[in-house]
Design a protein around this motif. Structure first.
Motif, mmCIF file in Angstrom:
data_model
loop_
_atom_site.group_PDB
_atom_site.id
_atom_site.type_symbol
_atom_site.label_atom_id
_atom_site.label_comp_id
_atom_site.label_asym_id
_atom_site.label_seq_id
_atom_site.Cartn_x
_atom_site.Cartn_y
_atom_site.Cartn_z
ATOM 1 N N GLY A 77 0.852 -1.177 0.000
ATOM 2 C CA GLY A 77 0.000 0.000 0.000
ATOM 3 C C GLY A 77 0.894 1.235 0.000
ATOM 4 O O GLY A 77 2.105 1.129 0.186
ATOM 5 N N ASP A 97 -4.034 2.073 -2.719
ATOM 6 C CA ASP A 97 -3.483 0.870 -3.362
ATOM 7 C C ASP A 97 -3.148 -0.250 -2.392
ATOM 8 O O ASP A 97 -2.115 -0.914 -2.533
ATOM 9 N N ARG A 147 -3.363 -3.749 -1.427
ATOM 10 C CA ARG A 147 -3.661 -4.881 -2.306
ATOM 11 C C ARG A 147 -2.675 -6.018 -2.086
ATOM 12 O O ARG A 147 -1.571 -5.823 -1.581
ATOM 13 N N ARG A 182 0.081 -10.817 -8.737
ATOM 14 C CA ARG A 182 -0.656 -9.721 -9.349
ATOM 15 C C ARG A 182 -0.069 -9.403 -10.716
ATOM 16 O O ARG A 182 1.156 -9.337 -10.875
ATOM 17 N N HIS A 211 -12.787 -7.186 1.512
ATOM 18 C CA HIS A 211 -11.719 -7.890 0.796
ATOM 19 C C HIS A 211 -11.740 -9.372 1.136
ATOM 20 O O HIS A 211 -11.623 -10.246 0.257
ATOM 21 N N THR A 242 -8.563 -3.923 -4.662
ATOM 22 C CA THR A 242 -7.708 -2.992 -3.911
ATOM 23 C C THR A 242 -8.567 -2.076 -3.039
ATOM 24 O O THR A 242 -9.727 -1.802 -3.351
ATOM 25 N N ASP A 302 -8.568 1.677 -1.821
ATOM 26 C CA ASP A 302 -7.957 2.923 -2.292
ATOM 27 C C ASP A 302 -8.536 4.137 -1.571
ATOM 28 O O ASP A 302 -9.647 4.082 -1.040
#
Lengths: 168, 168, 168, 168, 168, 168
Positions: free
Chosen positions: C39, C146, C148, C162, D132, D143, D145
């Motif tokens: 992130g 971000d 993820r 990813r 998630h 993601t 964000d």
């Protein structure tokens, strides 16, 4: 010691039948209170040297102990069965290294109905445990000593200061 | 001391840049491990007498400390930042009163990938803090001393026993 | 994306009536698994400069974020309602500063019955929240972006990486 | 931005030596304060369709995320090392689905000595992590964000509102 | 009842001196185990009707109770002093509404060294408390009744099933 | 019942769209409030006899239940999703043994913005679960019954007392 004049002769945490309870503090005033506690991690000169060598940019060992102490203060009511949850208004944990030891001092402040010496003591033990965890591979014989209240202020009983020479 | 032969020269909890981390123990075997830790609450004869007087049917003071110790052992990974969560298989906390002190001994067992000395130390401090909380109105000067590992068994490093006379 | 071939068409966390549940993983094997999540905290150049200036001996700001990340990983089952408690075997949280941002990368390992991507994501958000807390007085407009999963390995589904360029 | 006029040039969470601390807020007034934070889970249209299809009687997916957000707000002081424990007086978490994303908005209120933007941000990340977790089997590439404070009110610094267009 | 043949005549949670302890289960095998517990919230027809009316799209009341039950199962070792931390592999909480009551059934599974009936009972009380919280403004007289183990399987003692008609 | 006159016809914990929320109590006054809740563990005469036999010096079974109740009261906001964190000022848990049952009564006090009946109910279930845990090897069929609020005082709605004969 002056405080003995006002010491209760019974534990307030157990009632007349001996049953544990969290004493009701609703009748006490929410006032500014603070407590300072301290303790010493006794280890080896080698460990202290590693702690200081580590204390370079990004060296996290002492920071980890300080943060563990601050976070432990917040967990006091989860750990100490009969402690009240308290609105802690500030915590600082100071670490002072000597040749073969680290002195931990924790200061906790609140504006609440009961004192914060347990929070300060819990901060000291939290920092001490974190230090022990980090150094145990190098010095499994390290000890945490002299965990005690140094002073407390505020509340009905006012200021209490440990007599010098009382221990260590 | 024998263990010094195998002591690492670096802390394993910080990496080569000094950053704190939880060391990966995936490569270690899940084996039977145990640790014994101890500590001493130094207080007054008056307090010990109250603790024992309280130790009548339903007298919960010592029980509160024992339970605080057992529960603290389970909170170790919440308190000690870089400790692994561990499948504790057993905890006992013994309290032994002397004239003006209470000796705390905690024994923790597991079958897991890392040792349980931090859990044993956390149990001792948990019991010590609970005792301090209960006696602080009578003896605000009480101290928690000599919190240390007495022995640990299991794992690759095998048995470690504190040298007698090493402290106190 | 390759993983879509094996994607279920239903959420496994709710049953056929729509009720939330913690899916039973008893039938899955306890194997080595790992996950990496990342992130970005977007802030100002002024803040990054303060973070670095602070990164002197005893400068705890980045350490606080790293430790918050490690500890958050351990709290995952307390925070994410349907997550399993997992025997985390290792966590590391890396912080990389750029001109006006801090990239957080968390790596979590386990030997257990289910993956650790939630633990890695929780570590990233824990570190991100701790950074936000420390910088908010200087930059109240900072964002955490971000968050993820970058990759996960182990378990029946094997390695997932990813696709590059998938976001940011 | 207006708030920069009053921005401190130093982090208040580390003292002059760089040591982390929980800043003392005893001198601040307990007043009504609120904060709104938001974030976005970016996923696929398929997932949003499953979330909505699931949003039938007893469909618990969105409820799980809302509740995770509310509960996370309460865990803020456990997660964010230098945050004060705060008497949260209200929390709401709103989820708004668009074609391929879910917008999370959390509003937290208190009457206490410090602001609740960290509680609002923690609620957003808690809801985001729960989402998630539920969608990861279908969309491992989702993601979280734009986790950020939208506005805060109350306290000495008064109202702060994010400038529109400042991000996203 | 069959199980009485194998009932110990002493509590295993206190030792021969009466001191509380967490019994060591290291010698027990990690095997598949499950437990089902149930309970009943007795309230008014008005409340059940509100719960069902609420059970429209986005109606979170029953979901909140289910999730509270799942999360409570994970908190069992934090709540029940002498319980072991256990690797729960699955939890489901079912709510069944009748005219003026809600029946709660929780099923917990593990592959560990000790049974999960306490986790199942804790899930039931967690769901029951959450229901009570939501309905208390409408029905302050609601009760949580008949919280009990229905069956448990696995481990050395094998399957135990509650005798029908034993209560309610 | 008198309180029905003022009962809301809607749940306050879900908004008009059915979404769960923690209701804002900022507008309510911080006043002295208390609540008493009770419950019954129904077991066998053999178990009660063991509990009492155990109730010798150092016999920790009943103490463990009392302490579990006090500590559970402090965990209420962690367990009950939409409950407010509350500044509990006192808790007591009373256990009264009869031939084949143990009656649990918990009294919780606060000076805060909302009532403490959930804290009192959580204390009762915490004590009940701890008792169940200790007796389950001897009596796996034990039940926790009649968990309910007996009375609450303080706040805008004033005193509420359970009608006698309303249940059991």
């Amino acid at each position: 010691m002056a405080q003995q004049d006002r010491s209760p002769q019974e534990f307030t945490h157990v009632d007349e039948t001996g049953a544990a309870r969290m004493v009701d503090v609703a009748g006490k005033e929410a006032t500014a209170r603070s407590a300072v506690a301290s303790g010493v991690v006794r280890t080896t000169a080698e460990v202290v040297s590693l702690l200081l060598r580590d204390d370079l940019p990004k060296g996290d060992a002492l920071a980890t102990a300080r943060i563990a102490g601050v976070m432990a203060a917040k967990r006091t009511p989860d750990l100490v069965p009969l402690c009240h949850p308290i609105a802690i208004s500030g915590v600082r944990v100071d670490l002072e290294t000597a040749r073969d030891r680290v002195r931990i001092t924790a200061t906790v402040r609140t504006t609440d109905r009961t004192g914060v010496e347990m929070e300060a003591l819990t901060a000291v033990t939290g920092a001490g445990l974190a230090l022990h965890d980090m150094i145990k591979a190098v010095d499994p014989a390290a000890t945490l000593d002299d965990v005690r209240v140094e002073r407390k202020e505020g509340g009905k009983t006012g200021t209490w200061v440990r007599e010098t020479g009382a221990s260590t």
